[in-house]
Design an enzyme around this catalytic site. Structure first.
Site, PDB file in Angstrom:
ATOM      1  N   SER A  41      87.145  34.775 -19.253  1.00 47.32           N
ATOM      2  CA  SER A  41      85.863  34.218 -19.675  1.00 47.32           C
ATOM      3  C   SER A  41      84.967  35.298 -20.261  1.00 47.32           C
ATOM      4  CB  SER A  41      85.157  33.575 -18.476  1.00 47.32           C
ATOM      5  OG  SER A  41      83.816  33.257 -18.779  1.00 47.32           O
ATOM      6  N   TYR A  59      81.428  33.793 -10.519  1.00 50.80           N
ATOM      7  CA  TYR A  59      82.428  33.257 -11.440  1.00 50.80           C
ATOM      8  C   TYR A  59      82.965  34.372 -12.329  1.00 50.80           C
ATOM      9  CZ  TYR A  59      84.343  30.827 -15.498  1.00 50.80           C
ATOM     10  OH  TYR A  59      85.157  30.416 -16.525  1.00 50.80           O
TER      11      TYR A  59
END
Length: 348
Positions: free
Chosen positions: A135, A160
């Site tokens: 990501s 995350y």
């Protein structure tokens, strides 16, 4: 496609009922590749949307679905033992920056335990290429733009993002120890048909249609590298049969963070043309023919003010160049959303 890998060899696509996983699985099936799709169909967002995506995959004769939680070590091991996947597209994860503030254990289970089970399956059953979702969140506190894969990414600002950086490190360890070719994909704000309801383009569209206010964080001054799903899928498919080789020029004296002496690489997949979120709202208003109700809010913990991907490495390896202007992508999404909303209202 390589000569060493038959189209009948099944590719594992985890997260096949998710946004990117669904699109990648469908593209592979259209290319006549056999696909085993895996998903746990959790309720992070509407499971009916996930089931509807699967309904579009099931008609393909070369598709098989497995409902499974990747944190279930024994079930994952049995699946790998039964199929010995030559390629694994690991696109399942617990997503969302803000959600990680409230339920951190979901990220440990899905993104860390689940990933180690994938790595073990690949290690023990002859996987020739593991492609996994990372990501843009790994760039964390970095402020130098555009974000380059050679940048240091040791300062995550969300759990995350930290789990995605951990995935890259775990994959490198397996590439080094067991010669497992592993490619990490740092996705930048992917949007398009069949997207995620918790992401900006969908949530803004739904709010405008329903007459609800949209919340613009950082007082509307957020800039994102919005990347259309078709461009993302094109890049992913081009990489599948290009497992990384060790970089002979790599040196521990001046280590390149984007490559290794092991068969391991990371790439950015982005549009390389960031725009302010307020411009996305304007384009949505234009496509919907309806004004948005704006609600300005401060920056949220875990967010960053701007993202922009340097995609030079990906362009040099597979000729990647994003082709979808944001204007076209937003228009296509709105058409899809209105059709999907109408079908749901009809009970289809």
């Amino acid at each position: 496609m390589t000569d060493t890998m038959s189209n009948s060899d099944p590719i594992l696509v985890t997260g096949a009922a998710g946004f990117i996983g669904f699109h990648v699985a469908r593209r592979l099936l259209e290319l006549r590749r056999a696909v085993v799709g895996l998903d746990n169909l959790n309720a992070y967002y509407d499971p009916n949307l996930k089931q509807t995506r699967l309904d579009h995959l099931r008609p393909f004769a070369n598709f098989r679905f497995e409902k499974m939680d990747l944190a279930d070590r024994e079930s994952v091991a049995e699946l790998f033992g039964a199929h010995r996947f030559p390629v694994v597209m690991h696109l399942a994860a617990q997503a969302g920056v803000r959600y990680s503030l409230g339920d951190p254990h979901a990220y440990a289970s899905a993104n860390l335990t689940g990933f180690i089970n994938i790595l073990e399956g690949c290690r023990h059953h002859g996987c020739r290429h593991l492609v996994y979702a990372s990501s843009s969140s790994v760039y964390g506190a970095n402020t130098g733009l555009p974000f380059r894969v050679g940048d240091n990414v040791d300062h995550p600002v969300s759990l995350y993002g930290a789990t995605k950086k951990a995935n890259e490190l775990m994959a490198h360890a397996y590439a080094h120890l067991f010669a497992l070719p592993a490619t990490g994909l740092r996705f930048f704000t992917v949007y398009g048909p069949w997207g995620r309801p918790d992401m900006a383009v969908w949530s803004f569209t739904a709010a405008i249609v329903e007459g609800r206010p949209i919340r613009l964080f950082n007082h509307g001054r957020m800039r994102r590298d919005f990347t259309y799903i078709d461009d993302v899928v094109e890049a992913v498919v081009r990489l599948i049969d290009r497992p990384p080789q060790g970089n002979p020029a790599w040196s521990g004296d001046a280590p390149d963070p984007a490559s290794s002496s092991a068969p391991w690489r990371v790439y950015n997949i982005g549009n390389n043309r960031p725009i302010e979120v307020t411009e996305v709202v304007r384009l949505l208003e234009q496509a919907l023919g309806k004004a948005a109700i704006r609600e300005l809010a401060p920056m949220q913990p875990g967010d960053v003010p701007e993202t922009r991907a340097d995609v030079a490495d990906l362009a040099s390896v597979v000729g990647f160049a994003p082709k979808t202007p944001i204007e076209d992508g937003i228009e296509r999404f709105v058409r899809w959303y209105l059709d999907y909303r109408q079908s749901r209202r009809r009970g289809a």
